[in-house]
Design a protein around this motif. Structure first.
Motif, PDB file in Angstrom:
ATOM      1  N   LEU A  89      -1.491  18.184 -14.446  1.00  0.00           N
ATOM      2  CA  LEU A  89      -0.679  17.771 -13.228  1.00  0.00           C
ATOM      3  C   LEU A  89      -1.057  18.406 -12.005  1.00  0.00           C
ATOM      4  CD1 LEU A  89       2.973  17.965 -14.837  1.00  0.00           C
ATOM      5  CD2 LEU A  89       1.846  15.693 -14.456  1.00  0.00           C
ATOM      6  N   PHE A  90      -1.064  17.702 -10.923  1.00  0.00           N
ATOM      7  CA  PHE A  90      -1.397  18.263  -9.550  1.00  0.00           C
ATOM      8  C   PHE A  90      -0.415  18.218  -8.607  1.00  0.00           C
ATOM      9  CE2 PHE A  90      -5.134  17.879 -12.108  1.00  0.00           C
ATOM     10  CZ  PHE A  90      -5.981  18.977 -11.851  1.00  0.00           C
ATOM     11  N   PRO A  91       0.026  19.113  -7.706  1.00  0.00           N
ATOM     12  CA  PRO A  91       0.972  19.070  -6.911  1.00  0.00           C
ATOM     13  C   PRO A  91       0.530  18.609  -5.369  1.00  0.00           C
ATOM     14  CG  PRO A  91       0.344  21.506  -6.964  1.00  0.00           C
ATOM     15  CD  PRO A  91      -0.721  20.630  -7.870  1.00  0.00           C
ATOM     16  N   ALA A  92       1.494  18.099  -4.605  1.00  0.00           N
ATOM     17  CA  ALA A  92       1.138  17.474  -3.491  1.00  0.00           C
ATOM     18  C   ALA A  92       2.429  17.738  -2.684  1.00  0.00           C
ATOM     19  CB  ALA A  92       0.553  16.099  -3.286  1.00  0.00           C
ATOM     20  N   THR A  93       2.294  18.176  -1.230  1.00  0.00           N
ATOM     21  CA  THR A  93       3.561  17.995  -0.362  1.00  0.00           C
ATOM     22  C   THR A  93       2.961  16.887   0.805  1.00  0.00           C
ATOM     23  OG1 THR A  93       3.894  20.428  -0.533  1.00  0.00           O
ATOM     24  CG2 THR A  93       4.765  19.137   1.198  1.00  0.00           C
ATOM     25  N   PRO A 105       0.949  -1.267   0.126  1.00  0.00           N
ATOM     26  CA  PRO A 105       0.096   0.093   0.002  1.00  0.00           C
ATOM     27  C   PRO A 105       0.914   1.162  -0.112  1.00  0.00           C
ATOM     28  CG  PRO A 105      -0.759  -1.480   1.533  1.00  0.00           C
ATOM     29  CD  PRO A 105       0.475  -1.899   1.092  1.00  0.00           C
ATOM     30  N   TYR A 106       0.494   2.282  -0.882  1.00  0.00           N
ATOM     31  CA  TYR A 106       1.218   3.529  -0.816  1.00  0.00           C
ATOM     32  C   TYR A 106       1.464   4.228   0.271  1.00  0.00           C
ATOM     33  CZ  TYR A 106      -2.908   6.317  -0.448  1.00  0.00           C
ATOM     34  OH  TYR A 106      -3.891   7.081  -0.146  1.00  0.00           O
ATOM     35  N   HIS A 107       0.572   4.113   1.275  1.00  0.00           N
ATOM     36  CA  HIS A 107       0.446   4.979   2.480  1.00  0.00           C
ATOM     37  C   HIS A 107       1.629   4.467   3.574  1.00  0.00           C
ATOM     38  CE1 HIS A 107      -1.907   1.746   4.561  1.00  0.00           C
ATOM     39  NE2 HIS A 107      -2.633   1.899   3.474  1.00  0.00           N
ATOM     40  N   ILE A 108       2.078   3.125   3.425  1.00  0.00           N
ATOM     41  CA  ILE A 108       3.096   3.002   4.484  1.00  0.00           C
ATOM     42  C   ILE A 108       4.397   3.554   4.635  1.00  0.00           C
ATOM     43  CG2 ILE A 108       2.211   0.676   4.286  1.00  0.00           C
ATOM     44  CD1 ILE A 108       4.753  -0.302   2.875  1.00  0.00           C
ATOM     45  N   THR A 109       4.621   4.380   3.696  1.00  0.00           N
ATOM     46  CA  THR A 109       5.791   5.331   3.627  1.00  0.00           C
ATOM     47  C   THR A 109       5.450   6.728   4.236  1.00  0.00           C
ATOM     48  OG1 THR A 109       5.413   6.266   1.549  1.00  0.00           O
ATOM     49  CG2 THR A 109       6.653   4.162   1.944  1.00  0.00           C
ATOM     50  N   MET A 110       4.316   7.092   4.392  1.00  0.00           N
ATOM     51  CA  MET A 110       3.980   8.420   4.835  1.00  0.00           C
ATOM     52  C   MET A 110       3.223   8.710   5.969  1.00  0.00           C
ATOM     53  SD  MET A 110       0.575   9.413   2.312  1.00  0.00           S
ATOM     54  CE  MET A 110       1.679   9.143   0.844  1.00  0.00           C
ATOM     55  N   VAL A 145      10.642  13.404   6.456  1.00  0.00           N
ATOM     56  CA  VAL A 145      10.957  14.150   5.655  1.00  0.00           C
ATOM     57  C   VAL A 145       9.918  14.678   4.580  1.00  0.00           C
ATOM     58  CG1 VAL A 145      13.245  12.990   5.504  1.00  0.00           C
ATOM     59  CG2 VAL A 145      11.389  12.231   4.015  1.00  0.00           C
ATOM     60  N   TYR A 146      10.097  15.950   4.198  1.00  0.00           N
ATOM     61  CA  TYR A 146       9.135  16.525   3.388  1.00  0.00           C
ATOM     62  C   TYR A 146       9.475  16.375   2.130  1.00  0.00           C
ATOM     63  CZ  TYR A 146       7.369  19.139   7.496  1.00  0.00           C
ATOM     64  OH  TYR A 146       6.755  19.371   8.621  1.00  0.00           O
ATOM     65  N   ASP A 194      -1.480  12.828   5.744  1.00  0.00           N
ATOM     66  CA  ASP A 194      -1.211  13.018   4.418  1.00  0.00           C
ATOM     67  C   ASP A 194      -1.969  12.228   3.414  1.00  0.00           C
ATOM     68  OD1 ASP A 194       0.272  15.254   5.366  1.00  0.00           O
ATOM     69  OD2 ASP A 194       2.090  14.317   4.909  1.00  0.00           O
ATOM     70  N   ILE A 195      -2.752  11.202   4.040  1.00  0.00           N
ATOM     71  CA  ILE A 195      -3.075  10.271   3.039  1.00  0.00           C
ATOM     72  C   ILE A 195      -4.267  10.754   2.382  1.00  0.00           C
ATOM     73  CG2 ILE A 195      -4.842   8.222   3.002  1.00  0.00           C
ATOM     74  CD1 ILE A 195      -2.912   6.938   5.357  1.00  0.00           C
ATOM     75  N   ASN A 196      -5.054  11.795   3.111  1.00  0.00           N
ATOM     76  CA  ASN A 196      -6.220  12.251   2.361  1.00  0.00           C
ATOM     77  C   ASN A 196      -5.860  13.429   1.376  1.00  0.00           C
ATOM     78  OD1 ASN A 196      -8.318  11.293   3.913  1.00  0.00           O
ATOM     79  ND2 ASN A 196      -8.294  12.879   5.628  1.00  0.00           N
ATOM     80  N   THR A 197      -4.619  13.835   1.622  1.00  0.00           N
ATOM     81  CA  THR A 197      -4.344  14.836   0.417  1.00  0.00           C
ATOM     82  C   THR A 197      -3.990  14.030  -0.875  1.00  0.00           C
ATOM     83  OG1 THR A 197      -2.982  16.314   2.096  1.00  0.00           O
ATOM     84  CG2 THR A 197      -1.904  16.303  -0.239  1.00  0.00           C
ATOM     85  N   CYS A 198      -3.268  12.894  -0.637  1.00  0.00           N
ATOM     86  CA  CYS A 198      -3.019  11.816  -1.656  1.00  0.00           C
ATOM     87  C   CYS A 198      -4.355  11.576  -2.509  1.00  0.00           C
ATOM     88  CB  CYS A 198      -2.569  10.572  -1.400  1.00  0.00           C
ATOM     89  SG  CYS A 198      -0.781  10.848  -0.901  1.00  0.00           S
TER      90      CYS A 198
END
Length: 203
Positions: free
Chosen positions: A77-81, A50-55, A92-93, A59-63
């Protein structure tokens, strides 16, 4: 998908950029070597995880929000921090750009992301913010000093100078008269010092 595959090959050996893609189930379908090295402490093989295991969980809702925008606007394209685990209990950011992927039948196939580490930049921004806050605090302190010196200190000092000047020295003995002169001289000197402090504080 052709452009995405070309981008993957181009950035696969990058030492600066992360490139990843996730499938429609939210699992990694691809990660470049740089991303794999940076987050290997989480799992030695992130593909299929799952992608969220690194974050950071916040910030999951942002994704989710950014991914939704990608499918609503397939050409953009859409940005996300996103904050990622650093393996030391902190984060880390990272800054990303997301793009929707579609298969040969034009059906949604996942999300492709290009990103990089901005932790140093964020740290410098925080330092700059603190410095600005400190400067603002110092500025307010200086303003208070100017006000106090101009109004609270010089007002009674001016009264002392005035009262000393108007004393009828004919009624005073020479010693007392001499003391009045010294008071007046010292008061004038103090007044000049205060004026100088206020001038310097304003400049």
């Amino acid at each position: 998908m052709k452009n995405v595959e070309e981008t993957k090959r181009l950035f696969n050996n990058s030492t600066l950029f992360y490139t990843i893609s996730t499938d429609m189930d939210g699992k990694y379908s691809y990660i470049n070597e740089h991303y794999a090295r940076e987050f290997s402490y989480i799992d030695s093989n992130l593909v299929g995880k799952p992608y969220h295991i690194t974050m950071h969980t916040d910030d999951i809702n942002t994704c989710i929000e950014v991914s939704t925008k990608c499918f609503e606007n397939p050409t953009k394209l859409f940005p996300a921090t996103i904050r990622k685990h650093d393996g030391k209990g902190g984060y880390v950011y990272t800054q990303w750009e997301y793009k929707a992927m579609f298969d040969d039948k034009k059906k949604p196939a996942g999300i492709f992301c290009l990103g990089y580490n901005i932790t140093k930049f964020v740290g410098e921004e925080l330092q700059l913010q603190k410095a600005n806050e400190k400067n603002e605090k110092n500025s307010n302190t200086i303003k208070n000093i100017i006000f106090q010196q101009s109004h609270l200190v010089r007002a009674p000092l001016s009264n002392i100078i005035g009262l000393t000047s108007i004393l009828d020295k004919t009624l005073l003995d020479s010693n007392t008269s001499n003391i009045c002169d010294m008071i007046l001289e010292s008061s004038n000197q103090l007044d000049q010092i205060i004026r100088s402090i206020v001038t310097d504080a304003r400049s």
